[in-house]
Write an enzyme that holds these catalytic residues in place. Structure first.
Site, short mmCIF file in Angstrom:
data_model
loop_
_atom_site.label_atom_id
_atom_site.label_comp_id
_atom_site.label_asym_id
_atom_site.label_seq_id
_atom_site.Cartn_x
_atom_site.Cartn_y
_atom_site.Cartn_z
N ASN A 1 23.98 -71.56 25.15
CA ASN A 1 24.81 -72.59 24.73
C ASN A 1 26.11 -72.69 24.97
O ASN A 1 26.73 -73.26 24.34
CB ASN A 1 24.54 -73.37 23.66
CG ASN A 1 22.03 -73.24 23.33
OD1 ASN A 1 22.22 -73.86 24.99
ND2 ASN A 1 22.03 -73.46 22.63
N HIS B 1 27.90 -71.61 22.25
CA HIS B 1 28.64 -70.77 21.04
C HIS B 1 28.76 -69.48 20.75
O HIS B 1 28.09 -68.88 20.67
CB HIS B 1 28.25 -72.42 20.49
CG HIS B 1 27.05 -71.92 20.00
ND1 HIS B 1 26.56 -73.33 20.44
CD2 HIS B 1 25.84 -71.75 19.40
CE1 HIS B 1 25.57 -73.43 19.62
NE2 HIS B 1 25.10 -72.62 18.96
N CYS C 1 31.60 -72.30 16.45
CA CYS C 1 33.23 -71.83 17.47
C CYS C 1 32.82 -71.07 18.66
O CYS C 1 31.73 -70.89 18.53
CB CYS C 1 33.82 -71.06 16.09
SG CYS C 1 33.26 -69.70 15.59
#
EC number: 3.1.2.-
Length: 414
Positions: free
Chosen positions: A314, A316, A351
């Site tokens: 995904n 991240h 993040c």
């Protein structure tokens, strides 16, 4: 040999001659009169009997020099005529190859015997996992590898967390809900929705060691209006001792907008049949995590940056990576003398690859017992909070005092 013998009955064979004068066919002379061909009434030559009979001296057989006389076997003959029989393949070699394949397959099948021959043997030797308890619980075995242990010769907390994540995804796959994406159902895929963890609680009674085999049971339940709870129990396959309990809360996020989303009715219809009506294996720790900054932190580790391998599909950072960053600011003397026994994490935001983070740790004054308790914060350099957490530690010899005295079992166990 049969074809050669048959052809000799119709064609003359040169008579051997030890002299320098070349021999003649038919009625020519020869220095070895016993080997002279005899003309038969039917026009053929009687060669085979005389050529095969060895000469005798005083009643004893005498061998001839190979250079002076060539017999029928020594003389190169023309290849036999091509017939249907000698054009067939070598069936013996083909039969031998087939037999070898069948013997190898039988040996492999004997090695894949699923019935345990001893009580301590695994029912699932390859750790593929299976659905149990009326299709509501997923169970998978893991063997602790040498590269999964740390300096203490036990599995690391990251190894435990990876087992939790692996079984969660395999559960979705085994239930037939896995579509293109990281644990997404078909309806989630249509709406660009993904699962993200909001809160994670882990309690470790004992860490397994190299060569141990653990059994992981996991299931899902409802959590509020727009959340899903997933629980895990990790136990020792040989003794049944519960090693780790874990509970988590998951919410949905739009993959494109990166914002949280409600659970659509279509998605709810997919996942609700798999929900278990049971209490969490860990009572929710609702203690508020205090604010942590440079002034209140006891240690800070700056300049943490994700690598490409830290990202999941995904795009991240994988939530397991956050634990390693939290430990970066934990005092070294604690890491050397104590082990992590309790972990609570609250995920605030994600993040990416370009993020630069800071890890802050402070001693929790409310800690009790012989171990330590810490508060943690993982944030971006600009101050944005990524993860807040609390860890509890104990002396490294305190995790061998027996199973967790909570009576917790997986749903459906008696």
């Amino acid at each position: 040999m049969v074809a050669t013998a048959a052809s000799s009955a119709f064609f003359p064979v040169p008579s051997p001659d030890t002299s320098s004068r070349p021999g003649k066919l038919g009625n020519g002379s020869s220095s070895l009169s016993p080997l002279k061909p005899k003309l038969m009434a039917n026009g053929g030559l009687q060669v085979k009997a005389n050529a095969s009979a060895p000469p005798k001296i005083n009643g004893s057989s005498v061998g001839l020099k190979s250079g002076s006389l060539k017999t029928q076997e020594d003389t190169p003959s023309a290849p036999p005529p091509r017939t249907f029989i000698n054009q067939l393949p070598d069936w013996s070699m083909l039969l031998a190859a087939i037999t070898t394949v069948f013997l190898a397959a039988e040996k492999q099948w004997m090695m894949l015997d699923w019935k345990p021959k001893r009580p301590d043997m695994l029912v699932d030797p390859f750790g593929l996992g299976r659905i149990v308890q009326d299709g509501l619980v997923f169970r998978q075995n893991f063997s602790i590898r040498s590269y999964e242990i740390g300096a203490d010769r036990t599995a690391s907390i990251e190894t435990v967390m990876n087992h939790l994540q692996e079984t969660a995804l395999n559960h979705v796959k085994s239930a037939g809900l896995l579509n293109d994406g990281f644990g997404r159902t078909p309806e989630m895929y249509k709406r660009d929705l993904i699962w993200v963890v909001a809160k994670m609680q882990v309690m470790v009674n004992r860490y397994p060691t190299w060569g141990d085999t653990v059994e992981v049971n996991t299931w899902v339940a409802k959590s509020g209006k727009n959340g899903m709870r997933r629980d895990w129990l990790i136990s020792d396959c040989n003794t049944g001792e519960i090693l780790t309990r874990a509970s988590s809360v998951w919410v949905m996020m739009n993959q494109k907008t990166r914002r949280l989303s409600k659970i659509p009715d279509e998605v709810r219809h997919e996942i609700e049949p798999h929900f278990v009506d049971s209490a969490p294996v860990i009572e929710d720790d609702d203690r508020k995590l205090p604010k942590l900054d440079e002034k209140t932190a006891d240690s800070i580790r700056k300049g943490l940056t994700p690598k490409w391998n830290d990202l999941d599909v995904n795009q991240h950072v994988n939530n397991v990576k956050y634990i390693g960053w939290i430990l970066e600011s934990t005092p070294p003397e604690v890491l050397e003398t104590q082990e992590l026994c309790s972990l609570t994490l609250e995920y605030r935001r994600e993040c990416g690859r370009e993020s630069v983070l800071e890890s802050l740790t402070a001693v929790d004054p409310s800690g009790k017992g012989s171990g330590s308790q810490f508060q943690h914060l993982l944030r971006l350099e600009d101050g944005g909070e990524i993860v807040k957490g609390r860890t509890e530690w104990r002396p490294k010899t305190a995790g061998i005092n027996g199973p967790i005295a909570s009576g917790e079992t997986s749903p459906g166990d008696s």
